[in-house]
Design a protein around this motif. Structure first.
Motif, short mmCIF file in Angstrom:
data_model
loop_
_atom_site.label_atom_id
_atom_site.label_comp_id
_atom_site.label_asym_id
_atom_site.label_seq_id
_atom_site.Cartn_x
_atom_site.Cartn_y
_atom_site.Cartn_z
N LYS A 42 0.70 -1.06 -0.02
CA LYS A 42 0.01 -0.28 0.15
C LYS A 42 1.19 1.10 -0.35
N MET A 43 1.58 1.24 0.64
CA MET A 43 2.75 2.31 0.56
C MET A 43 3.64 2.11 -0.52
N HIS A 44 3.64 1.66 -0.39
CA HIS A 44 5.38 1.66 -2.03
C HIS A 44 4.09 1.86 -3.50
N SER A 45 2.80 1.73 -3.23
CA SER A 45 2.02 2.10 -4.34
C SER A 45 1.71 3.20 -3.75
N GLY A 46 1.97 4.06 -2.79
CA GLY A 46 1.77 5.83 -2.46
C GLY A 46 0.20 5.97 -2.14
N ILE A 47 -0.30 5.37 -1.68
CA ILE A 47 -1.14 4.82 -0.47
C ILE A 47 -1.07 5.28 0.99
N PRO A 48 -1.67 6.47 1.88
CA PRO A 48 -0.83 6.28 2.99
C PRO A 48 -1.95 5.43 3.43
N LEU A 49 -1.24 4.73 4.70
CA LEU A 49 -1.78 3.63 5.83
C LEU A 49 -3.48 4.72 6.55
N THR A 50 -3.89 3.95 6.98
CA THR A 50 -5.23 4.30 8.04
C THR A 50 -5.11 3.68 9.21
N ASP A 51 -5.75 4.35 10.51
CA ASP A 51 -5.92 3.43 11.42
C ASP A 51 -5.90 2.10 11.31
N GLU A 52 -6.61 1.75 10.87
CA GLU A 52 -7.11 0.35 10.30
C GLU A 52 -5.54 -0.89 10.10
N ASP A 53 -5.24 -0.15 9.06
CA ASP A 53 -4.32 -0.56 8.89
C ASP A 53 -3.09 -0.59 9.68
N ARG A 54 -2.46 0.63 10.32
CA ARG A 54 -1.96 0.65 11.59
C ARG A 54 -2.49 -0.25 12.68
N GLY A 55 -3.47 -0.61 13.40
CA GLY A 55 -3.74 -1.51 14.25
C GLY A 55 -3.00 -2.50 14.51
N PRO A 56 -2.90 -3.58 13.70
CA PRO A 56 -1.63 -4.93 13.64
C PRO A 56 -1.00 -4.58 14.27
N TRP A 57 -0.57 -3.83 13.17
CA TRP A 57 1.41 -3.37 13.20
C TRP A 57 1.37 -2.87 14.69
N LEU A 58 0.83 -1.58 15.22
CA LEU A 58 1.29 -1.38 16.40
C LEU A 58 1.00 -2.34 17.25
#
Length: 169
Positions: A42-58
């Motif tokens: 997603k990031m490589h494609s230039g799309i910012p992460l959402t809070d939902e994207d970041r949740g499992p990572w955090l």
């Protein structure tokens, strides 16, 4: 003690954290290494992460630093930690003072040049979204990424009252 070196992509988090790890002998973890493949794409494609994207990572990063703390180990983690809620997730279940945030800062132009010059899944085009998302922490140590990393790391350790283990050159 857990140090989380935070800031927007390209602000010098990894450089400072690696220097801190070298000076202290503490464990070091690069938060970007824990992103899912979907987040990276997603990031490589230039799309910012959402809070939902970041949740499992955090949650994964929180589990890592909580494990360090439970084992009585000190560590240094890099993580953008752009929002206060993200920092609260990371520091949850840790006693007050066990986790400190260190914010790396540099002018936007400098960060953009750094991002364009490196190979990374985070393109420079996402810098503005990161800057817009960043909620400046009230309780973090602020470090200039324009300063040599060893000088900045030694300042952080001095402020925290931590004696470096090594001399580097």
């Amino acid at each position: 003690m857990i140090l989380i070196v935070m800031g927007v992509s390209g602000s010098g988090k990894t450089t400072l954290a690696q220097t801190l790890a070298k000076l202290t002998g503490w464990q070091f973890a690069e938060g970007d290494d824990y992103h899912s493949e979907a987040n990276r794409r997603k990031m490589h494609s230039g799309i910012p992460l959402t809070d939902e994207d970041r949740g499992p990572w955090l949650a994964t990063l929180h589990a890592l630093i909580l494990k360090w703390h439970q084992r009585g180990e000190s560590g240094i983690l890099t993580c953008s930690a752009l929002k206060q809620t993200y920092r609260e997730i990371l520091a949850a279940d840790l006693p007050p003072g066990a986790c400190r945030f260190v914010l790396t800062e540099a002018p936007r132009e400098v960060i953009s040049q750094r991002m364009k010059a490196r190979l990374h899944f985070m393109p420079a085009e996402l810098l503005d979204s990161q800057i817009a998302t960043l909620e400046l922490p009230a309780d973090a140590l602020h470090v200039s990424a324009l300063e040599p990393s060893e000088a900045a790391a030694r300042k952080v350790l001095d402020i925290l009252g931590i004696a470096p283990l090594t001399q580097t050159n």
